[in-house]
Scaffold this active site. Structure first.
Site, mmCIF file in Angstrom:
data_model
loop_
_atom_site.group_PDB
_atom_site.id
_atom_site.type_symbol
_atom_site.label_atom_id
_atom_site.label_comp_id
_atom_site.label_asym_id
_atom_site.label_seq_id
_atom_site.Cartn_x
_atom_site.Cartn_y
_atom_site.Cartn_z
ATOM 1 N N SER A 411 0.838 -1.202 0.000
ATOM 2 C CA SER A 411 0.000 0.000 0.000
ATOM 3 C C SER A 411 0.874 1.253 0.000
ATOM 4 C CB SER A 411 -0.875 -0.030 1.264
ATOM 5 O OG SER A 411 -1.985 0.801 1.118
ATOM 6 N N PRO A 412 0.368 2.347 -0.577
ATOM 7 C CA PRO A 412 1.162 3.585 -0.529
ATOM 8 C C PRO A 412 1.389 4.034 0.912
ATOM 9 C CG PRO A 412 -1.009 3.936 -1.575
ATOM 10 C CD PRO A 412 -0.894 2.493 -1.277
ATOM 11 N N CYS A 414 3.668 6.991 3.128
ATOM 12 C CA CYS A 414 4.645 8.080 3.249
ATOM 13 C C CYS A 414 5.793 7.665 4.152
ATOM 14 C CB CYS A 414 3.986 9.291 3.906
ATOM 15 S SG CYS A 414 3.007 10.240 2.768
ATOM 16 N N TYR A 570 -7.249 14.897 1.810
ATOM 17 C CA TYR A 570 -6.301 15.756 1.082
ATOM 18 C C TYR A 570 -7.071 16.592 0.046
ATOM 19 C CZ TYR A 570 -2.872 13.017 3.585
ATOM 20 O OH TYR A 570 -2.159 12.442 4.605
HETATM 21 C C1 LIG Z 1 3.143 5.471 7.874
HETATM 22 C C2 LIG Z 1 1.989 5.462 6.933
HETATM 23 C C3 LIG Z 1 1.990 6.265 5.825
HETATM 24 C C4 LIG Z 1 0.933 6.263 4.919
HETATM 25 N N1 LIG Z 1 0.996 7.012 3.784
HETATM 26 C C5 LIG Z 1 0.022 6.911 2.847
HETATM 27 C C6 LIG Z 1 0.149 7.546 1.592
HETATM 28 O O1 LIG Z 1 1.146 8.170 1.298
HETATM 29 N N2 LIG Z 1 -0.863 7.446 0.717
HETATM 30 C C7 LIG Z 1 -1.978 6.732 0.998
HETATM 31 O O2 LIG Z 1 -2.887 6.673 0.168
HETATM 32 N N3 LIG Z 1 -2.108 6.084 2.166
HETATM 33 C C8 LIG Z 1 -1.116 6.146 3.079
HETATM 34 N N4 LIG Z 1 -1.222 5.434 4.246
HETATM 35 C C9 LIG Z 1 -2.361 4.522 4.426
HETATM 36 C C10 LIG Z 1 -1.964 3.111 3.987
HETATM 37 O O3 LIG Z 1 -1.774 3.038 2.589
HETATM 38 C C11 LIG Z 1 -3.033 2.102 4.389
HETATM 39 O O4 LIG Z 1 -4.230 2.419 3.726
HETATM 40 C C12 LIG Z 1 -3.264 2.057 5.884
HETATM 41 O O5 LIG Z 1 -2.040 1.972 6.585
HETATM 42 C C13 LIG Z 1 -4.158 0.894 6.279
HETATM 43 O O6 LIG Z 1 -3.599 -0.325 5.871
HETATM 44 P P1 LIG Z 1 -2.796 -1.299 6.893
HETATM 45 O O7 LIG Z 1 -3.745 -1.633 7.999
HETATM 46 O O8 LIG Z 1 -2.438 -2.480 6.047
HETATM 47 O O9 LIG Z 1 -1.608 -0.558 7.387
HETATM 48 C C14 LIG Z 1 -0.172 5.448 5.166
HETATM 49 C C15 LIG Z 1 -0.180 4.636 6.305
HETATM 50 C C16 LIG Z 1 0.880 4.614 7.176
HETATM 51 C C17 LIG Z 1 0.851 3.680 8.358
#
Ligand SMILES: Cc1cc2nc3c(=O)[nH]c(=O)nc-3n(C[C@H](O)[C@H](O)[C@H](O)COP(=O)(O)O)c2cc1C
Ligand SMILES: Cc1cc2nc3c(=O)[nH]c(=O)nc-3n(C[C@H](O)[C@H](O)[C@H](O)COP(=O)(O)OP(=O)(O)OC[C@H]3O[C@@H](n4cnc5c(N)ncnc54)[C@H](O)[C@@H]3O)c2cc1C
Length: 783
Positions: A411-412, A414, A570
């Protein structure tokens, strides 16, 4: 001690039994408005685990109950002429009438006084009681009387249901999904004693009206149901007993205790019939109350302990029931599914049963599910083995001319580690190491289209040559060393811009070195955040041009896919949500207007992004906030983007406003992906608290998403996909030659580890009562 119990249902009677066992000197009276054998309804079900509890707390009633039970192990799903059976479920059914007679008999034996035809309308007559148990059922008069104290929340669900009986024998818990000229009908049926089965019929409100059920008598509606399900009833009649069509009320009460009065069973909280837990909850409430009364020094302390100790368990069951009822309410989403995939969805709807779990219990069924999935992949022109298929996670997916080797996505995320928007060595190692460990697709973090589009000073960008060169280095590395595809996520921070690095204070405004921020409307994120400038047409043109320029650079870098970030509050998301868009011009107001600018940007990108390469859009499918975006809006949003040429909708949620109330849990955003995918008919990627490859396979096999993204799990485990491939024996997973010895080892060990774990699980699993019963009644082999 004096205890008055209002209501002689399972909750009232069982609490009387347990409390009297504990305090033989106590004066306990149950007041029931009906006569002793005047019960309505047909059967109730319990799982083996619930019965174990009953055995522990009162073995005489347990023994009598289980003597009367019908046992079964299988769940059978009938859909479009096919029937799929899954074993190992361990359920028992019993007549509600017999259950109550057994509990009454046991209560009397212990010295409880039972008063029938005693309709209580005022608890003042129990002024001398130490404890008053309010077990007066779903329409609790006393919960209503003290509504301001108990604060019940009653969510009346849309589907109609009626509870009937039949003499039709059944050897499995049976779900029948029946197409009719008016719409779909569902029967939930099970046998509860010899020659008697319970039948709960369910349908959506429109089908109910179209089928002319409104206003029919009990007998007439039973005749109508008997016609619809006649092919299955095989001449057996449907029996009625107050079998009126109703809507199910999901009830949650904020408080369960008032002075020395306590709500138990359906009076305090309900659980939808599709998970068959109503009577279980009622009787387990009685157990929890008895435990608390045993442990605590005073009644007051006991009631507090009961409420504090029991709430989480009840809420968990209610959550599972909610998920299940929503599945049934939206059965039309799956109506054109392959029957085996449909049956898999029924089995896994409430999250407790998963792909791996079914592999152990019903390997043939899972093999069929895998084959159906592989056939769907074949039908889209990809060459895969549909005879001995790999699990869904390792099936390829094609979007335009990009083919992903598997369905696992990074997943994307940052990293907040760029200098002036330029990704550095950290990024090369971060993205590179995930790409070479098996994921089918990796997304970049939100990469910003201009300097003032950044969230933080550490965000990556793509507005100058240095950034372009740095990204090209990463893309080249990924392409040269892995089979992974790499997607670029482009975004603009909007009102959440000019904020601190995550570890310095997420979304908090920069104290120094900030820049002016833009949004749909001039509403700050935090009260002390910068007030954003409302975008005028010139600002929109400039932002659109920045997106287009960044996409052109992205294409020159060699990215395989482009994602437009329209989620998480955003800039583009701020246009979509009514909570952040209060414009009065053509870009505010109804959803169609609010989508105008994000769609304009998307269309401009689609024009410059090569036609053979796919594009996705990330959306927040709900704002988790009053007045914000809902799942139904998300379907409309997805439809609009699909019309503009989107290939995949990346379904995330929330982060729009500070006071949102998200409901977290395993796979908590997946229901939104399921809704968008199966209502808007567009490919989706789901994400959010998905942590195991078992969950990935469960989601994909049930048709709830086409790709599964994992964020945090990939932060700690770049090899997530490689390890899953070893576990499922997906030998084709890409692996650089440098790592092949490691791959061979893990593949070899996984076969053994998996076998060992399965053996352990099988050994540790107690036999279901159905298995024990069938063993006990097997004729002995002749010597
Ligand atoms: C540190 C961090 C940075 C993230 N940055 C982005 C981002 O740049 N773009 C985005 O669409 N989502 C971003 N997310 C959301 C993640 O892509 C993802 O949707 C979210 O962490 C939930 O999934 P997970 O439970 O597998 O972590 C970020 C999440 C985390 C934890
Ligand atoms: C269609 C349907 C199917 C279901 N299927 C299942 C199933 O398969 N398995 C399962 O476990 N559960 C099932 N349930 C749920 C189950 O029936 C209830 O959850 C369970 O009976 C709750 O027990 P209770 O003791 O809290 O309430 P109840 O069983 O409703 O008992 C409350 C009692 O209080 C009495 N009463 C009410 N007011 C007063 C008063 N003022 N004075 C005196 N007496 C009063 C009532 O007459 C009643 O006897 C189903 C429910 C429905 C609607």
């Amino acid at each position: 001690m004096k205890i008055a119990i209002i209501g002689g249902g399972p909750a009232g009677l069982y609490s009387a039994i347990l409390l009297r066992k504990q305090r033989p000197e106590a004066e306990i009276t149950v007041y029931e408005r009906n006569r002793a054998d005047d019960t309505f309804g047909f059967g109730v079900v319990f799982s083996d685990a619930t019965l174990d509890n009953f055995e522990k707390y009162d073995s005489p009633s347990y023994r009598r109950i289980t003597q009367e039970f019908a046992y079964w192990d299988d769940i059978a799903v009938h859909f479009r002429g096919a029937v799929h059976r899954v074993g190992g479920n361990g359920f028992c059914g019993c007549s509600r009438r017999k259950l109550l007679l057994i509990l009454q008999e046991r209560a009397r034996e212990l010295g409880v006084t039972l008063m029938f035809q005693a309709d209580i309308d005022d608890e003042a007559r129990f002024a001398d009681a130490d404890l008053v148990v309010l077990a007066d059922g779903i329409n609790s008069r006393f919960r209503d009387k003290y509504v301001e104290h108990f604060e019940p929340e009653v969510d009346v669900r849309s589907n109609m249901f009626a509870w009937m009986g039949s003499t039709r024998p059944l050897d499995a818990f049976t779900f029948i999904f029946q197409e009719t000229e008016w719409g779909p009908f569902i029967a939930h049926a099970y046998q509860y004693e010899v020659g008697r089965s319970t039948w709960i019929f369910e349908t959506d409100p429109n089908t109910f009206v179209r089928a002319g059920l409104n206003g029919l008598s009990e007998k007439q509606s039973a005749d109508r149901m008997a016609k619809i399900f006649g092919w299955f009833l095989e001449g057996h009649p449907l029996l009625t007993n107050r079998s009126m069509w109703r809507n199910f009320p999901m009830i949650r009460s904020k408080r369960w205790v008032k002075d020395n009065m306590v709500l138990l069973g359906d009076a305090k909280a309900t659980a939808h019939f599709s998970i068959g837990s109503g009577t279980k909850l009622a009787m387990e409430d009685a157990i929890a109350l008895a435990d608390a009364m045993h442990r605590a020094p005073t009644v007051e302390a006991a009631l507090q302990q009961y409420e504090e100790g029991r709430r989480e368990e009840v809420e968990k069951t209610q959550h599972a029931a909610d998920v299940s009822l929503v599945w049934f309410e939206h059965v039309d989403r799956f109506w054109d599914f392959d029957p085996v995939q449909f049956a898999f969805g029924v089995m896994t709807r409430a999250k407790a049963i998963t792909y791996d779990n079914l592999m152990l219990r019903a390997p043939d069924f899972v093999a069929e599910v895998d084959k159906a999935f592989a056939r769907q992949v074949q039908s889209r022109g990809l060459v895969v083995d549909a005879e001995k298929p790999l699990p869904p996670m390792f099936q390829p997916l094609r979007l335009r001319e990009m083919t992903l080797a598997n369905r696992a996505v990074v997943s994307p995320m940052c990293m907040y580690s760029a200098q002036d928007g330029v990704p550095g060595d950290f990024h090369l190692v971060h993205y590179g190491s995930r790409a070479i460990r098996g994921a089918g697709l990796i997304f970049t973090e939100m990469t910003c289209v201009s300097r003032d589009a950044r969230i933080t000073p550490g965000c990556t960008g793509l507005w100058n040559d240095a950034q372009e060169a740095a990204w090209r280095r990463i893309v080249d590395f990924v392409h040269a060393n892995s089979a992974a595809k790499i997607g670029l996520q482009l975004g603009h921070a909007g009102r959440k811009g000019a904020t601190k690095l995550m570890w310095d204070g997420m979304d908090r405004p920069l104290e120094q070195g900030g820049w002016d921020v833009l949004s749909a409307s001039p509403i700050p994120y935090f009260p002390d955040s910068q007030v954003p400038r409302e975008m005028d047409r010139a600002a929109m043109d400039a932002v659109k041009a920045a997106f287009v320029a960044a996409a052109r650079r992205g294409e020159r870098c060699g990215f395989d896919m482009l994602e437009l970030h329209c989620a998480h509050g955003y800039l583009l998301a701020s246009f979509i949500s009514p909570l952040t868009n209060q414009r009065l011009d053509a870009y505010g107001g109804p959803l169609e207007n609010r989508l105008r600018f994000p769609l304009e940007v998307f269309e401009a990108l689609r024009e410059v992004w090569p036609a053979h390469k796919p594009m996705s859009v990330r959306i927040s499918a709900t704002d988790w906030a009053e007045g914000g975006i809902t799942g139904d809006d998300a379907v409309e949003i997805a439809r609009a983007f699909a019309q503009a040429g989107v290939d995949l909708v990346d379904v995330s949620t929330g982060q729009t406003v500070r006071d949102a109330q998200p409901v977290y849990g395993r796979m908590f955003q997946t229901p939104f992906s399921e809704q968008v995918r199966n209502e808007a008919r567009v490919a989706t990627m789901c994400v959010g608290n998905i942590t195991t490859s078992d969950q990935v396979n469960t989601i994909l096999a049930a048709g709830r998403a086409d790709l599964v993204a994992l964020g945090r799990p990939h932060l700690v485990d770049p090899s997530f996909t490689l390890k899953a491939a070893a576990w499922y024996g997906a030998a084709d997973v890409s692996c650089p030659p440098q790592y092949l010895p490691g791959k061979e080892q893990i593949f070899r060990n996984s076969v053994r580890d998996r076998q060992d774990l399965n053996d352990l699980k099988i050994k540790a699993k107690p036999k279901t009562r159905a298995e024990l019963k069938s063993e006990a009644t097997k004729p002995l082999a002749a010597e």
